[in-house]
Enzyme design. Sequence first.
Site, short mmCIF file in Angstrom:
data_model
loop_
_atom_site.label_atom_id
_atom_site.label_comp_id
_atom_site.label_asym_id
_atom_site.label_seq_id
_atom_site.Cartn_x
_atom_site.Cartn_y
_atom_site.Cartn_z
N TRP A 196 -22.94 8.67 -19.07
CA TRP A 196 -23.28 8.90 -17.66
C TRP A 196 -24.64 9.57 -17.56
O TRP A 196 -25.03 10.35 -18.44
CB TRP A 196 -22.23 9.80 -16.99
CG TRP A 196 -20.83 9.31 -17.05
CD1 TRP A 196 -19.78 9.86 -17.73
CD2 TRP A 196 -20.29 8.16 -16.38
NE1 TRP A 196 -18.63 9.14 -17.55
CE2 TRP A 196 -18.91 8.08 -16.71
CE3 TRP A 196 -20.82 7.19 -15.53
CZ2 TRP A 196 -18.07 7.08 -16.22
CZ3 TRP A 196 -19.99 6.19 -15.05
CH2 TRP A 196 -18.64 6.14 -15.38
N TRP B 53 -10.22 6.46 -8.06
CA TRP B 53 -11.52 6.63 -8.73
C TRP B 53 -11.48 6.07 -10.15
O TRP B 53 -12.44 5.43 -10.60
CB TRP B 53 -11.94 8.10 -8.72
CG TRP B 53 -12.66 8.46 -7.46
CD1 TRP B 53 -12.13 9.08 -6.36
CD2 TRP B 53 -14.03 8.20 -7.15
NE1 TRP B 53 -13.09 9.21 -5.38
CE2 TRP B 53 -14.27 8.68 -5.84
CE3 TRP B 53 -15.08 7.60 -7.85
CZ2 TRP B 53 -15.52 8.60 -5.23
CZ3 TRP B 53 -16.33 7.51 -7.24
CH2 TRP B 53 -16.53 8.00 -5.94
N GLU C 249 0.83 -1.21 0.00
CA GLU C 249 0.00 0.00 0.00
C GLU C 249 0.87 1.26 0.00
O GLU C 249 0.52 2.28 -0.62
CB GLU C 249 -0.93 0.00 1.21
CG GLU C 249 -1.95 -1.13 1.22
CD GLU C 249 -2.94 -1.03 0.08
OE1 GLU C 249 -3.16 0.08 -0.43
OE2 GLU C 249 -3.51 -2.07 -0.30
N ASN D 241 -10.96 1.87 3.97
CA ASN D 241 -10.58 1.61 2.59
C ASN D 241 -11.55 0.68 1.86
O ASN D 241 -11.94 0.93 0.72
CB ASN D 241 -9.17 1.03 2.53
CG ASN D 241 -8.71 0.77 1.11
OD1 ASN D 241 -8.59 1.68 0.32
ND2 ASN D 241 -8.48 -0.49 0.78
#
Length: 458
Positions: free
Chosen positions: A296, A375, A265, A334
Site C-alpha cells: 500500500w 471493505w 441483503e 450502496n
Amino acid sequence: MNSPVIVWLRRDLRLSDQPAIAEAARKGPVLPVYVLDDETPRHRAMGGASRWWLHHSLASLDAALREKGSQLILRRGRSEDVLAQLAEETGAREIHALHHYEPWWRNAEKAVAKHTQLCLHHGNYLAPAGSVTTGAGGLYKIYTPFWRTLRERLPPPPPARRPQVIAAPPSWPRSDNLKEWALLPTKPDWAGGMRDTWEPGEAGAKKRLHAFIEEASAYERQRNLPAVEGTSMLSPHLHFGEISPAQIWHSVADAGGTVGTFLGELGWRDYAQNVILQYPDYGAKPAREPFDDFPWRSGGEVSAQIAAWQQGRTGYPIVDAGMRQLWHTGWMHNRVRMIAASFLVKHLLVDWREGEKWFWDTLVDADYGSNAVNWQWTAGSGVDANMFVRIMAPLSQSEKFDCAGYIREWVPELGGLPDGEIHDPSPISRPKEYPDRLVDHRTARERALAAWQKAKAD
C-alpha cells in the site's frame, strides 16, 4: 413485589419484537438500562455520526417507555461494572439482553454473567450467528451457500407485538442526563444534513419501512440507481435495532417482483455476523495471505489524497458525490459506496483499513461486521471477496447507472453540465472550482495490477 429485572440495551432500541424486554416484562418490574460504554470496545467506540443517531434513538425509546409508565435508565462506564453495581443497588437477580456478536460485546457478556444471571435472547438477525452450518457442522465462509442454507430456515417467526404492560419498580435508580453525555456535535454543529434526512427511533423506522413497501418489488433495478434512491434506507434503523429483521421480512416478502434480491441483503447482514464470529479481528486483519504485506502507498502525498477523498475532492464526480453525501447525511447509496471504496483501494492504492476507519466514524449505520466484510470484499482480501484485479471504472459506472442527477445534487459546481459531460468533465468544460483528477484511471489501474503481482510474488 418481585425483584426488578434489568434489561441491558445496546443495539436493540425498540419495544416491538424485542424478546429481552418481552421476557423481562413477564417476570416482574423492569429496569431498562442503556450503558454508554466506550471502555469495553476501546478503539471501536462509536464514531461521531453513530453518536448523533444514538442520542435521538435513546430519547425516542425513553418517550415510548414513559408512555407505558416506565423509563430508560442511563449509566456510563464499563458495562460489567455498571450492571453489577445497578444489580446491587436494586436487588435485581437477572439481566436480560439480546445476543451481540462483536468481539468486545461477546467478552462483555461473559464478564457480566460472572456477577449476575444473564439471560441472552436472539432477535437482531434472521437466525442466530453460528447456527447456519454446513453438512459437516462447520460455519460457512462464502455467502452464496450460507444464504442458500439460511433460506431453508426462513421465513423467521412472525414479529411479536410490544408488551401491553411494562411494570415499574417501586423506586427508580439514578439515571444520567442524556444531554450531559454530549453525543450531539455543537462546535461546530455538522449534523444539519442528518436532521433533514433522518428520524431516528422506532417510529422513524416504521415510516421508512412503509415507504419502502411500495418500492420493494422493483428493488433489483432501482437499487443501483443513486438518482432514484431505490434502496430501503433502513440500514441505520436495523443497526440500532429500532426495527427487527423479522418485521421487515414479513412486511415485504410478498411484494413480488425482485424483492428476493432485497431479502438477500438482509441475509448479507447475517452473513457478516457469521464472518466476525469466525474472525473477530476482521476489521483490522486481512483474511488472505497476499494482503499481509501488501505494498500500500503511504507518505505525505498519500495523506493529502486520502483527505481529498474524504472531502469529495478527487476530480471523479461520482466518487465526490458519494463522499459529500456521506459527510452531509451520514449515509451513502450502496452502489456509490462500492465505487468510492474501490477508488480509494485501487485507484489511490490506499490500505482498505483507512477507508474502514473513515466509514466507521461518518456512517450512521456503521456496523462492525458489515463494514469490515464490505471493505474486505472490495479490497479482495476477504474470505469471500471480489478479485483485486477487478477494478471499477468510476467514469463508466457513473454513466451506466445514470448518476447525472445524483451528481448535480451533491456536486453543485458541475450542475450546469449536460448529462453527456457531467460524468467525465473535459478540461475545457470543468469549472475552475472543481478539482483536477488525483490520478489518471489507466495509470492507476496499471499501478494497482503491478502491486498485486508484487504481493503474490512476495
